[in-house]
Design a protein around this motif. Structure first.
Motif, PDB file in Angstrom:
ATOM      1  N   PHE A  86       0.843  -1.193   0.000  1.00 34.01           N
ATOM      2  CA  PHE A  86       0.000   0.000   0.000  1.00 34.01           C
ATOM      3  C   PHE A  86       0.883   1.250   0.000  1.00 34.01           C
ATOM      4  CE2 PHE A  86      -2.405   3.310   2.213  1.00 34.01           C
ATOM      5  CZ  PHE A  86      -3.636   3.263   1.593  1.00 34.01           C
ATOM      6  N   THR A  87       1.913   1.233   0.830  1.00 31.55           N
ATOM      7  CA  THR A  87       2.843   2.367   0.930  1.00 31.55           C
ATOM      8  C   THR A  87       3.576   2.587  -0.394  1.00 31.55           C
ATOM      9  OG1 THR A  87       3.109   1.985   3.294  1.00 31.55           O
ATOM     10  CG2 THR A  87       4.828   3.248   2.213  1.00 31.55           C
ATOM     11  N   LEU A  88       3.993   1.508  -1.036  1.00 29.84           N
ATOM     12  CA  LEU A  88       4.667   1.639  -2.333  1.00 29.84           C
ATOM     13  C   LEU A  88       3.739   2.233  -3.384  1.00 29.84           C
ATOM     14  CD1 LEU A  88       6.710  -1.687  -2.439  1.00 29.84           C
ATOM     15  CD2 LEU A  88       7.599   0.651  -2.139  1.00 29.84           C
ATOM     16  N   GLY A 119     -17.626  10.894  -4.893  1.00 29.22           N
ATOM     17  CA  GLY A 119     -16.711   9.858  -5.380  1.00 29.22           C
ATOM     18  C   GLY A 119     -15.382   9.898  -4.647  1.00 29.22           C
ATOM     19  N   LEU A 120     -14.901  11.107  -4.360  1.00 31.27           N
ATOM     20  CA  LEU A 120     -13.657  11.257  -3.611  1.00 31.27           C
ATOM     21  C   LEU A 120     -13.820  10.682  -2.209  1.00 31.27           C
ATOM     22  CD1 LEU A 120     -10.774  12.296  -3.364  1.00 31.27           C
ATOM     23  CD2 LEU A 120     -11.725  14.555  -2.794  1.00 31.27           C
ATOM     24  N   ALA A 121     -14.937  10.984  -1.567  1.00 34.14           N
ATOM     25  CA  ALA A 121     -15.205  10.434  -0.230  1.00 34.14           C
ATOM     26  C   ALA A 121     -15.277   8.910  -0.275  1.00 34.14           C
ATOM     27  CB  ALA A 121     -16.496  11.027   0.335  1.00 34.14           C
ATOM     28  N   GLU A 122     -15.877   8.366  -1.330  1.00 27.99           N
ATOM     29  CA  GLU A 122     -15.948   6.904  -1.482  1.00 27.99           C
ATOM     30  C   GLU A 122     -14.557   6.308  -1.681  1.00 27.99           C
ATOM     31  OE1 GLU A 122     -18.665   6.289  -4.713  1.00 27.99           O
ATOM     32  OE2 GLU A 122     -20.390   6.956  -3.523  1.00 27.99           O
ATOM     33  N   PHE A 123     -13.709   6.989  -2.452  1.00 22.70           N
ATOM     34  CA  PHE A 123     -12.341   6.527  -2.648  1.00 22.70           C
ATOM     35  C   PHE A 123     -11.587   6.500  -1.321  1.00 22.70           C
ATOM     36  CE2 PHE A 123      -7.916   8.013  -3.031  1.00 22.70           C
ATOM     37  CZ  PHE A 123      -7.347   6.885  -3.604  1.00 22.70           C
ATOM     38  N   LEU A 124     -11.664   7.583  -0.567  1.00 18.32           N
ATOM     39  CA  LEU A 124     -10.966   7.655   0.713  1.00 18.32           C
ATOM     40  C   LEU A 124     -11.522   6.622   1.692  1.00 18.32           C
ATOM     41  CD1 LEU A 124     -10.629  11.529   1.002  1.00 18.32           C
ATOM     42  CD2 LEU A 124      -8.820   9.883   0.468  1.00 18.32           C
ATOM     43  N   PHE A 157      -2.472   6.372   9.440  1.00 25.41           N
ATOM     44  CA  PHE A 157      -1.623   5.794   8.395  1.00 25.41           C
ATOM     45  C   PHE A 157      -1.838   6.531   7.076  1.00 25.41           C
ATOM     46  CE2 PHE A 157       0.029   2.669   5.458  1.00 25.41           C
ATOM     47  CZ  PHE A 157       1.053   2.046   6.170  1.00 25.41           C
ATOM     48  N   LEU A 158      -3.101   6.671   6.675  1.00 27.05           N
ATOM     49  CA  LEU A 158      -3.407   7.333   5.404  1.00 27.05           C
ATOM     50  C   LEU A 158      -2.987   8.799   5.430  1.00 27.05           C
ATOM     51  CD1 LEU A 158      -4.630   7.162   2.575  1.00 27.05           C
ATOM     52  CD2 LEU A 158      -6.858   7.683   3.591  1.00 27.05           C
ATOM     53  N   ALA A 159      -3.295   9.488   6.522  1.00 25.81           N
ATOM     54  CA  ALA A 159      -2.927  10.903   6.626  1.00 25.81           C
ATOM     55  C   ALA A 159      -1.411  11.083   6.594  1.00 25.81           C
ATOM     56  CB  ALA A 159      -3.510  11.509   7.903  1.00 25.81           C
ATOM     57  N   SER A 160      -0.681  10.155   7.197  1.00 23.49           N
ATOM     58  CA  SER A 160       0.784  10.229   7.182  1.00 23.49           C
ATOM     59  C   SER A 160       1.332  10.107   5.765  1.00 23.49           C
ATOM     60  CB  SER A 160       1.380   9.137   8.067  1.00 23.49           C
ATOM     61  OG  SER A 160       1.036   9.352   9.418  1.00 23.49           O
ATOM     62  N   LEU A 161       0.796   9.154   5.005  1.00 21.36           N
ATOM     63  CA  LEU A 161       1.277   8.973   3.629  1.00 21.36           C
ATOM     64  C   LEU A 161       0.904  10.161   2.749  1.00 21.36           C
ATOM     65  CD1 LEU A 161       0.633   5.182   2.935  1.00 21.36           C
ATOM     66  CD2 LEU A 161       2.715   6.305   3.765  1.00 21.36           C
ATOM     67  N   GLN A 162      -0.296  10.668   2.920  1.00 21.37           N
ATOM     68  CA  GLN A 162      -0.704  11.820   2.118  1.00 21.37           C
ATOM     69  C   GLN A 162       0.114  13.054   2.482  1.00 21.37           C
ATOM     70  OE1 GLN A 162      -4.980  11.825   2.807  1.00 21.37           O
ATOM     71  NE2 GLN A 162      -5.317  10.796   0.858  1.00 21.37           N
ATOM     72  N   GLY A 163       0.347  13.261   3.757  1.00 21.59           N
ATOM     73  CA  GLY A 163       1.193  14.374   4.179  1.00 21.59           C
ATOM     74  C   GLY A 163       2.625  14.206   3.701  1.00 21.59           C
ATOM     75  N   ALA A 181       7.087   7.177   5.575  1.00 19.72           N
ATOM     76  CA  ALA A 181       6.457   5.875   5.321  1.00 19.72           C
ATOM     77  C   ALA A 181       7.143   4.775   6.127  1.00 19.72           C
ATOM     78  CB  ALA A 181       6.496   5.560   3.829  1.00 19.72           C
ATOM     79  N   ASN A 182       8.465   4.771   6.138  1.00 16.63           N
ATOM     80  CA  ASN A 182       9.194   3.766   6.908  1.00 16.63           C
ATOM     81  C   ASN A 182       8.939   3.916   8.402  1.00 16.63           C
ATOM     82  OD1 ASN A 182      10.301   2.576   4.610  1.00 16.63           O
ATOM     83  ND2 ASN A 182      12.113   3.877   4.657  1.00 16.63           N
ATOM     84  N   GLY A 183       8.830   5.145   8.860  1.00 15.70           N
ATOM     85  CA  GLY A 183       8.544   5.386  10.269  1.00 15.70           C
ATOM     86  C   GLY A 183       7.167   4.884  10.677  1.00 15.70           C
ATOM     87  N   VAL A 184       6.186   5.108   9.822  1.00 14.56           N
ATOM     88  CA  VAL A 184       4.828   4.648  10.111  1.00 14.56           C
ATOM     89  C   VAL A 184       4.790   3.118  10.155  1.00 14.56           C
ATOM     90  CG1 VAL A 184       2.465   4.594   9.217  1.00 14.56           C
ATOM     91  CG2 VAL A 184       3.733   6.709   9.188  1.00 14.56           C
ATOM     92  N   LEU A 185       5.452   2.475   9.195  1.00 18.83           N
ATOM     93  CA  LEU A 185       5.493   1.011   9.181  1.00 18.83           C
ATOM     94  C   LEU A 185       6.254   0.478  10.391  1.00 18.83           C
ATOM     95  CD1 LEU A 185       6.160   0.399   5.395  1.00 18.83           C
ATOM     96  CD2 LEU A 185       4.103  -0.263   6.660  1.00 18.83           C
ATOM     97  N   SER A 186       7.399   1.082  10.706  1.00 19.56           N
ATOM     98  CA  SER A 186       8.205   0.622  11.848  1.00 19.56           C
ATOM     99  C   SER A 186       7.451   0.731  13.167  1.00 19.56           C
ATOM    100  CB  SER A 186       9.507   1.422  11.954  1.00 19.56           C
ATOM    101  OG  SER A 186      10.327   1.151  10.847  1.00 19.56           O
ATOM    102  N   ALA A 187       6.682   1.787  13.308  1.00 23.43           N
ATOM    103  CA  ALA A 187       5.919   1.987  14.542  1.00 23.43           C
ATOM    104  C   ALA A 187       4.910   0.863  14.779  1.00 23.43           C
ATOM    105  CB  ALA A 187       5.205   3.328  14.512  1.00 23.43           C
ATOM    106  N   LEU A 188       4.476   0.208  13.710  1.00 24.70           N
ATOM    107  CA  LEU A 188       3.490  -0.877  13.850  1.00 24.70           C
ATOM    108  C   LEU A 188       4.140  -2.220  14.151  1.00 24.70           C
ATOM    109  CD1 LEU A 188       1.181   0.081  10.860  1.00 24.70           C
ATOM    110  CD2 LEU A 188       0.614   0.235  13.289  1.00 24.70           C
TER     111      LEU A 188
END
Length: 191
Positions: A86-88, A119-124, A157-163, A181-188
């Motif tokens: 997902f991150t990639l 549609g954007l809300a449905e995508f998110l 997670f999503l907000a981190s990647l978008q930011g 992205a690596n930080g978010v994954l590592s934290a989990l």
């Protein structure tokens, strides 16, 4: 009909690339026509107005995300690996110092039709629902560790990647996305 489909897809591909770079308000049909070498009338044939184009862009983007998430699920049962995939996917636009279509359309939400906004809300929501399920499964299976509700973690997670996409674009530095992205994954993965 096949030619029309190909032209419509080429228009959508070109429009998506432009939106991911400059936003929905940053282009006109003439920009698309110039890039692909057709007349604006050809674009209007497929997408009578810009709102129609916006709606088609987001519908296709959501459909592509759903297909990608199914592929992630089919490729591995490891939930951390699913999150990496997902991150990639979110890292792809950063290579060209762009952001995903969802980020750019969110910043131009006021310019979108009601249907495109929905549609954007449905995508998110599709992103968040998938993330929540993967996080819940990963926690239950002992692959992922976090405190609190999986829904909150999915939003973070999503907000981190978008930011991270926005920072990478602003600084023209992909490593900023990668670090976040690596930080978010590592934290989990920390007990």
């Amino acid at each position: 009909m096949n030619k029309n489909k190909n032209t419509a897809e080429l228009i959508l591909d070109t429009a998506q690339a432009i939106v991911q770079d400059v936003g929905f308000n940053g282009f006109s049909y003439s920009h698309i026509a110039e890039k692909i070498g057709i007349r604006t009338a050809s674009i209007h044939y497929h997408f009578p107005n810009k709102e129609d184009l916006g709606e088609a862009l987001i519908a296709r983007y959501r459909k592509n995300f759903i297909a990608a998430s199914v592929q992630f699920d089919n490729e591995t049962s490891n939930n951390l690996e699913r999150l990496r995939k997902f991150t990639l996917m979110y890292a792809e636009p950063v290579q060209d110092y762009c952001t995903c279509l969802g980020v750019m359309l969110s910043t131009d939400l006021g310019a979108l039709s009601g249907k495109a906004g929905e549609g954007l809300a449905e995508f998110l929501t599709a992103n968040l629902d998938w993330l929540q399920r993967v996080l819940e499964d990963g926690q239950r299976e002992g692959q992922l560790y976090f405190e609190g509700d999986a829904s909150v973690q999915a939003h973070l997670f999503l907000a981190s990647l978008q930011g991270a996409q926005l920072l990478a674009k602003s600084f023209r530095d992909r490593s900023r996305f990668d670090r976040i992205a690596n930080g978010v994954l590592s934290a989990l993965t920390v007990k």
